[in-house]
Design a protein around this motif. Structure first.
Motif, short mmCIF file in Angstrom:
data_model
loop_
_atom_site.label_atom_id
_atom_site.label_comp_id
_atom_site.label_asym_id
_atom_site.label_seq_id
_atom_site.Cartn_x
_atom_site.Cartn_y
_atom_site.Cartn_z
N GLU A 150 -30.44 -35.02 0.47
CA GLU A 150 -30.19 -34.28 1.72
C GLU A 150 -30.11 -32.79 1.43
OE1 GLU A 150 -26.61 -35.36 3.93
OE2 GLU A 150 -26.32 -33.26 4.42
N GLY B 88 -21.75 -36.30 -0.87
CA GLY B 88 -21.98 -34.91 -1.27
C GLY B 88 -21.12 -34.57 -2.48
N GLY B 89 -19.95 -33.99 -2.20
CA GLY B 89 -19.05 -33.57 -3.27
C GLY B 89 -18.66 -34.69 -4.23
N GLY C 76 -16.83 -37.15 2.70
CA GLY C 76 -15.78 -37.25 1.68
C GLY C 76 -15.78 -38.52 0.86
N GLN D 283 -11.90 -33.81 7.25
CA GLN D 283 -11.56 -34.34 5.91
C GLN D 283 -10.33 -33.61 5.38
OE1 GLN D 283 -14.74 -34.36 2.95
NE2 GLN D 283 -16.25 -34.77 4.53
N LYS E 5 -28.95 -30.84 11.87
CA LYS E 5 -27.95 -31.07 12.94
C LYS E 5 -28.45 -30.47 14.25
CE LYS E 5 -23.61 -31.65 10.30
NZ LYS E 5 -23.93 -31.35 8.91
N HIS F 80 -19.47 -39.89 10.81
CA HIS F 80 -19.34 -38.72 9.92
C HIS F 80 -18.03 -37.98 10.19
CE1 HIS F 80 -21.29 -34.63 8.63
NE2 HIS F 80 -20.30 -34.99 7.83
N ASP G 75 -24.89 -29.35 -0.18
CA ASP G 75 -24.46 -28.39 0.85
C ASP G 75 -24.17 -27.00 0.30
OD1 ASP G 75 -24.17 -29.87 3.48
OD2 ASP G 75 -23.08 -31.22 2.15
O1 LIG Z 1 -23.03 -33.01 6.59
C1 LIG Z 1 -22.13 -32.69 5.85
C2 LIG Z 1 -21.05 -31.78 6.29
O2 LIG Z 1 -21.18 -31.47 7.64
C3 LIG Z 1 -22.09 -33.24 4.44
O3 LIG Z 1 -23.37 -33.21 3.91
C4 LIG Z 1 -21.56 -34.67 4.43
O4 LIG Z 1 -20.24 -34.65 4.94
C5 LIG Z 1 -21.53 -35.26 3.02
O5 LIG Z 1 -20.85 -34.42 2.14
P1 LIG Z 1 -19.39 -34.79 1.54
O6 LIG Z 1 -19.53 -36.13 0.86
O7 LIG Z 1 -19.11 -33.68 0.55
O8 LIG Z 1 -18.44 -34.83 2.69
#
Ligand SMILES: O=C(CO)[C@H](O)[C@H](O)COP(=O)(O)O
Length: 213
Positions: free
Chosen positions: A30, A187-188, A167, A140, A61, A134, A8
Motif C-alpha cells: 500500500e 503498517g507500523g 494498528g 488508535q 481515500k 479501519h 505511510d
Molecule cells: O490508512 C492508514 C491510516 O489512515 C494506514 O495505512 C492503516 O491504518 C495501516 O497502518 P497501521 O497498521 O500503522 O495503522
C-alpha cells in the motif's frame, strides 16, 4: 487470506528499500495516503515498476471525482484504489465502473462510519471488491481497534472481500485471524519494527497456518 504492507511515513526511496526487505512475505504493497499526498501517484508508479510481481494499492481515500481518480491511479500502475465509504453513492458507483473498465479493484474504507452494518451492506450491493474496517491513527491513539467491527462486517457482506486495518501488530494478529478476513493490512506493525523481514515472515506464516486449519 492476503497480507498488505501499508507504507505511510516514508518517501519513495525508503518505500522501495523497505519492500525489498519483506517482498517475499507480503501480497500487496500500500502506498499510504501521506505518501500519495506528498509525492503523488509517481510513488505508486515507482513501486509498481520496482515490484511488478506484487499488487500495489493506492490509498487515495477518494471522496469525490472518484472515476477520474481511479483512472489516474490505474494509469500509474495501481491494482487497487481506495474510496471512502462516507462518499456519495454516485462516487462509489463511478469508481466501480471505472475500475471495471481498467481491470482494477476498489477497496472501500469504512473509516469514520458509525453504522458499519448499514453502510457495509449498501456498498457491498454496489459491486465493490473489498470492504475494510479501519481504526485510523487518531482513534488508535485513544486505544481503539476494529476487531468487533470486523465481526459486524463479516456478518453483513455477501459479495465483497473483507479487510481490516489500524494498528495491527504481531501480538494482535491472532485476534484478527479469529474473524477470518480476506485481507489483513499492517503498517507500523511491520514498518516500525527492527527486524521487518522476520515480523512479516511470521505474520505470513500465521496467516497460512490459520487458512490451513
Ligand atoms: O490508512 C492508514 C491510516 O489512515 C494506514 O495505512 C492503516 O491504518 C495501516 O497502518 P497501521 O497498521 O500503522 O495503522
Amino acid at each position: 487470506m492476503e497480507l498488505q504492507l501499508a507504507l505511510d511515513l516514508v518517501n519513495t526511496e525508503e518505500a522501495i528499500k523497505l519492500v525489498e526487505e519483506v517482498k517475499d512475505y507480503i501480497d500487496i504493497v500500500e502506498i499510504g495516503t501521506p505518501v500519495v499526498k506528498i509525492e503523488g501517484l509517481q510513488a505508486v508508479k515507482a513501486v509498481k515498476e520496482a515490484f511488478p510481481q506484487l499488487k500495489v494499492l493506492a490509498d487515495t481515500k477518494t471522496m469525490d471525482a472518484a472515476g477520474y481518480e481511479v483512472l489516474k491511479a490505474a494509469e500509474h500502475g495501481a491494482d487497487i484504489v481506495t474510496i471512502l465509504a462516507v462518499a456519495e453513492d454516485e462516487s462509489i458507483k463511478g469508481a466501480v465502473a471505472e475500475a471495471k473498465k481498467q481491470g482494477k479493484k476498489i477497496l472501500i474504507d469504512l473509516i469514520a462510519v458509525k453504522d458499519i452494518a448499514k453502510r457495509a451492506a449498501e456498498v457491498d450491493a454496489m459491486g465493490v471488491d473489498y470492504i475494510c474496517v479501519h481504526t485510523g491513527y487518531d482513534l488508535q491513539a485513544k486505544g481503539q481497534n476494529s476487531f468487533k467491527d470486523l465481526e459486524t462486517l463479516k456478518s453483513v457482506v455477501k459479495n465483497a472481500k473483507t479487510a481490516i486495518a489500524g494498528g495491527i501488530k504481531l501480538e494482535t494478529l491472532p485476534e484478527v485471524l479469529k474473524s477470518n478476513p480476506d485481507l489483513v493490512i499492517v503498517g507500523g506493525g511491520i514498518a516500525n519494527q527492527a527486524d521487518k523481514k522476520a515480523v512479516a515472515a511470521k505474520m505470513q506464516d500465521m496467516i497460512k497456518q490459520h487458512v490451513l486449519v
